[in-house]
Design a protein around this motif. Structure first.
Motif, PDB file in Angstrom:
ATOM      1  N   LEU A 174       1.080  -1.005   0.079  1.00 47.44           N
ATOM      2  CA  LEU A 174      -0.014  -0.138   0.101  1.00 47.44           C
ATOM      3  C   LEU A 174       0.722   1.172   0.217  1.00 47.44           C
ATOM      4  CD1 LEU A 174      -2.649   1.364   0.228  1.00 47.44           C
ATOM      5  CD2 LEU A 174      -2.366   1.182   2.667  1.00 47.44           C
ATOM      6  N   LEU A 175       0.726   1.907  -1.003  1.00 48.68           N
ATOM      7  CA  LEU A 175       1.532   3.455  -1.225  1.00 48.68           C
ATOM      8  C   LEU A 175       0.552   4.674  -0.950  1.00 48.68           C
ATOM      9  CD1 LEU A 175       3.253   2.531  -4.459  1.00 48.68           C
ATOM     10  CD2 LEU A 175       4.147   2.252  -1.727  1.00 48.68           C
ATOM     11  N   PHE A 176       0.953   5.564  -0.183  1.00 47.38           N
ATOM     12  CA  PHE A 176       0.156   6.585   0.220  1.00 47.38           C
ATOM     13  C   PHE A 176       1.023   7.957   0.104  1.00 47.38           C
ATOM     14  CE2 PHE A 176      -1.736   9.303   3.522  1.00 47.38           C
ATOM     15  CZ  PHE A 176      -3.045   9.733   2.843  1.00 47.38           C
ATOM     16  N   ASP A 177       0.686   8.793  -0.728  1.00 43.64           N
ATOM     17  CA  ASP A 177       1.286  10.249  -1.080  1.00 43.64           C
ATOM     18  C   ASP A 177       0.775  11.377  -0.129  1.00 43.64           C
ATOM     19  OD1 ASP A 177      -0.945  11.109  -2.338  1.00 43.64           O
ATOM     20  OD2 ASP A 177       0.422  11.227  -4.321  1.00 43.64           O
ATOM     21  N   GLY A 178      -0.144  11.230   0.700  1.00 38.82           N
ATOM     22  CA  GLY A 178      -0.596  12.115   1.396  1.00 38.82           C
ATOM     23  C   GLY A 178      -2.201  12.427   0.680  1.00 38.82           C
ATOM     24  N   GLN A 179      -2.334  11.960  -0.387  1.00 35.87           N
ATOM     25  CA  GLN A 179      -3.628  12.348  -0.975  1.00 35.87           C
ATOM     26  C   GLN A 179      -4.000  11.320  -1.662  1.00 35.87           C
ATOM     27  OE1 GLN A 179      -4.679  15.416  -0.207  1.00 35.87           O
ATOM     28  NE2 GLN A 179      -6.752  14.927  -1.277  1.00 35.87           N
ATOM     29  N   ARG A 180      -3.486  10.401  -2.264  1.00 34.05           N
ATOM     30  CA  ARG A 180      -3.730   9.342  -3.144  1.00 34.05           C
ATOM     31  C   ARG A 180      -3.280   8.020  -2.699  1.00 34.05           C
ATOM     32  NH1 ARG A 180      -1.905  13.181  -7.211  1.00 34.05           N
ATOM     33  NH2 ARG A 180       0.058  12.367  -6.394  1.00 34.05           N
ATOM     34  N   PHE A 181      -3.925   6.863  -2.860  1.00 35.41           N
ATOM     35  CA  PHE A 181      -3.512   5.320  -2.346  1.00 35.41           C
ATOM     36  C   PHE A 181      -3.344   4.501  -3.679  1.00 35.41           C
ATOM     37  CE2 PHE A 181      -6.247   6.805   1.025  1.00 35.41           C
ATOM     38  CZ  PHE A 181      -5.597   6.488   2.039  1.00 35.41           C
ATOM     39  N   CYS A 182      -2.442   3.685  -3.804  1.00 36.99           N
ATOM     40  CA  CYS A 182      -2.094   2.725  -4.681  1.00 36.99           C
ATOM     41  C   CYS A 182      -1.796   1.392  -3.937  1.00 36.99           C
ATOM     42  CB  CYS A 182      -0.827   3.132  -5.663  1.00 36.99           C
ATOM     43  SG  CYS A 182      -0.534   1.811  -6.911  1.00 36.99           S
ATOM     44  N   GLN A 183      -2.659   0.476  -4.199  1.00 31.43           N
ATOM     45  CA  GLN A 183      -2.609  -0.731  -3.343  1.00 31.43           C
ATOM     46  C   GLN A 183      -2.784  -1.906  -4.298  1.00 31.43           C
ATOM     47  OE1 GLN A 183      -5.855  -1.643  -0.483  1.00 31.43           O
ATOM     48  NE2 GLN A 183      -4.611  -2.627   0.767  1.00 31.43           N
ATOM     49  N   LEU A 184      -1.872  -2.874  -4.315  1.00 30.44           N
ATOM     50  CA  LEU A 184      -1.656  -4.180  -4.606  1.00 30.44           C
ATOM     51  C   LEU A 184      -2.007  -5.090  -3.718  1.00 30.44           C
ATOM     52  CD1 LEU A 184      -1.297  -5.878  -7.411  1.00 30.44           C
ATOM     53  CD2 LEU A 184       1.249  -6.130  -6.369  1.00 30.44           C
ATOM     54  N   ILE A 185      -3.078  -6.078  -4.128  1.00 31.19           N
ATOM     55  CA  ILE A 185      -3.572  -7.098  -2.930  1.00 31.19           C
ATOM     56  C   ILE A 185      -3.475  -8.316  -3.937  1.00 31.19           C
ATOM     57  CG2 ILE A 185      -5.460  -8.171  -2.127  1.00 31.19           C
ATOM     58  CD1 ILE A 185      -4.958  -6.159  -0.398  1.00 31.19           C
ATOM     59  N   GLU A 186      -2.730  -9.443  -3.273  1.00 35.57           N
ATOM     60  CA  GLU A 186      -2.476 -10.634  -4.045  1.00 35.57           C
ATOM     61  C   GLU A 186      -2.686 -11.805  -2.983  1.00 35.57           C
ATOM     62  OE1 GLU A 186       1.349 -10.758  -5.650  1.00 35.57           O
ATOM     63  OE2 GLU A 186       2.315 -10.479  -3.701  1.00 35.57           O
ATOM     64  N   GLY A 187      -3.264 -12.957  -3.300  1.00 35.88           N
ATOM     65  CA  GLY A 187      -3.566 -14.060  -2.715  1.00 35.88           C
ATOM     66  C   GLY A 187      -4.405 -14.945  -3.215  1.00 35.88           C
ATOM     67  N   PRO A 188      -4.938 -15.892  -2.488  1.00 33.10           N
ATOM     68  CA  PRO A 188      -5.729 -17.065  -3.151  1.00 33.10           C
ATOM     69  C   PRO A 188      -7.082 -16.204  -3.823  1.00 33.10           C
ATOM     70  CG  PRO A 188      -5.276 -17.518  -0.792  1.00 33.10           C
ATOM     71  CD  PRO A 188      -4.622 -16.213  -1.261  1.00 33.10           C
ATOM     72  N   ALA A 189      -7.606 -16.918  -4.780  1.00 32.90           N
ATOM     73  CA  ALA A 189      -8.660 -16.408  -5.681  1.00 32.90           C
ATOM     74  C   ALA A 189      -9.912 -15.856  -4.819  1.00 32.90           C
ATOM     75  CB  ALA A 189      -9.048 -17.346  -6.706  1.00 32.90           C
ATOM     76  N   ALA A 190     -10.414 -16.692  -3.996  1.00 32.94           N
ATOM     77  CA  ALA A 190     -11.390 -16.350  -3.273  1.00 32.94           C
ATOM     78  C   ALA A 190     -11.296 -15.351  -2.244  1.00 32.94           C
ATOM     79  CB  ALA A 190     -12.064 -17.652  -2.468  1.00 32.94           C
ATOM     80  N   ALA A 191     -10.107 -15.092  -1.492  1.00 29.76           N
ATOM     81  CA  ALA A 191      -9.907 -14.184  -0.390  1.00 29.76           C
ATOM     82  C   ALA A 191      -9.765 -12.848  -1.365  1.00 29.76           C
ATOM     83  CB  ALA A 191      -8.718 -14.525   0.235  1.00 29.76           C
ATOM     84  N   ALA A 192      -8.614 -12.864  -2.468  1.00 27.56           N
ATOM     85  CA  ALA A 192      -8.658 -11.765  -3.289  1.00 27.56           C
ATOM     86  C   ALA A 192      -9.977 -11.016  -3.784  1.00 27.56           C
ATOM     87  CB  ALA A 192      -7.496 -11.964  -4.484  1.00 27.56           C
ATOM     88  N   ALA A 193     -10.718 -12.073  -4.205  1.00 33.82           N
ATOM     89  CA  ALA A 193     -12.028 -11.707  -4.983  1.00 33.82           C
ATOM     90  C   ALA A 193     -12.913 -10.921  -3.852  1.00 33.82           C
ATOM     91  CB  ALA A 193     -12.705 -12.828  -5.590  1.00 33.82           C
ATOM     92  N   ALA A 194     -12.831 -11.409  -2.627  1.00 33.27           N
ATOM     93  CA  ALA A 194     -13.907 -10.908  -1.632  1.00 33.27           C
ATOM     94  C   ALA A 194     -13.348  -9.730  -1.125  1.00 33.27           C
ATOM     95  CB  ALA A 194     -13.788 -12.125  -0.254  1.00 33.27           C
ATOM     96  N   ARG A 195     -12.078  -9.388  -1.279  1.00 32.08           N
ATOM     97  CA  ARG A 195     -11.472  -8.003  -0.896  1.00 32.08           C
ATOM     98  C   ARG A 195     -11.454  -6.905  -2.023  1.00 32.08           C
ATOM     99  NH1 ARG A 195     -10.252  -4.010   1.128  1.00 32.08           N
ATOM    100  NH2 ARG A 195      -8.270  -3.423   2.130  1.00 32.08           N
ATOM    101  N   GLY A 196     -11.874  -7.807  -3.198  1.00 32.60           N
ATOM    102  CA  GLY A 196     -11.779  -6.983  -4.426  1.00 32.60           C
ATOM    103  C   GLY A 196     -12.789  -5.576  -4.549  1.00 32.60           C
ATOM    104  N   GLY A 197     -13.634  -5.578  -3.789  1.00 35.60           N
ATOM    105  CA  GLY A 197     -14.706  -4.424  -3.814  1.00 35.60           C
ATOM    106  C   GLY A 197     -14.276  -3.289  -2.873  1.00 35.60           C
ATOM    107  N   ARG A 198     -13.461  -3.669  -2.208  1.00 36.84           N
ATOM    108  CA  ARG A 198     -12.907  -2.741  -0.887  1.00 36.84           C
ATOM    109  C   ARG A 198     -11.669  -1.933  -1.094  1.00 36.84           C
ATOM    110  NH1 ARG A 198     -13.865  -6.915   3.134  1.00 36.84           N
ATOM    111  NH2 ARG A 198     -12.046  -6.012   3.962  1.00 36.84           N
ATOM    112  N   GLY A 199     -11.702  -0.728  -1.219  1.00 30.04           N
ATOM    113  CA  GLY A 199     -10.501  -0.096  -1.243  1.00 30.04           C
ATOM    114  C   GLY A 199      -9.702   0.076  -0.007  1.00 30.04           C
TER     115      GLY A 199
END
Length: 70
Positions: free
Chosen positions: A40-65
């Motif tokens: 997770l990167l944050f510049d004080g205003q913007r977020f850039c996040q890469l999430i990786e893992g098992p398909a089901a867990a990543a998909a469940a997390r997929g809709g939440r920033g």
């Protein structure tokens, strides 16, 4: 199979940048429990996040920033 999601988002206008540390603490616990990793990167205003893992867990997390309260 591993899946990856990349999120780009902005801090809500009503929020201050000091919300970053609490977001990281909560996300770290939730992601670890779900078997997810990433960065997770944050510049004080913007977020850039890469999430990786098992398909089901990543998909469940997929809709939440990173700033999500759900």
């Amino acid at each position: 199979m591993q899946h990856q999601y990349l999120y780009l988002s902005r801090l809500a206008d009503a929020r201050r940048y000091d919300v970053f540390a609490p977001i990281c603490q909560v996300s770290r616990v939730r992601n670890h429990a779900a078997g997810l990793g990433g960065v997770l990167l944050f510049d004080g205003q913007r977020f850039c996040q890469l999430i990786e893992g098992p398909a089901a867990a990543a998909a469940a997390r997929g809709g939440r920033g990173p700033a999500s309260s759900s």
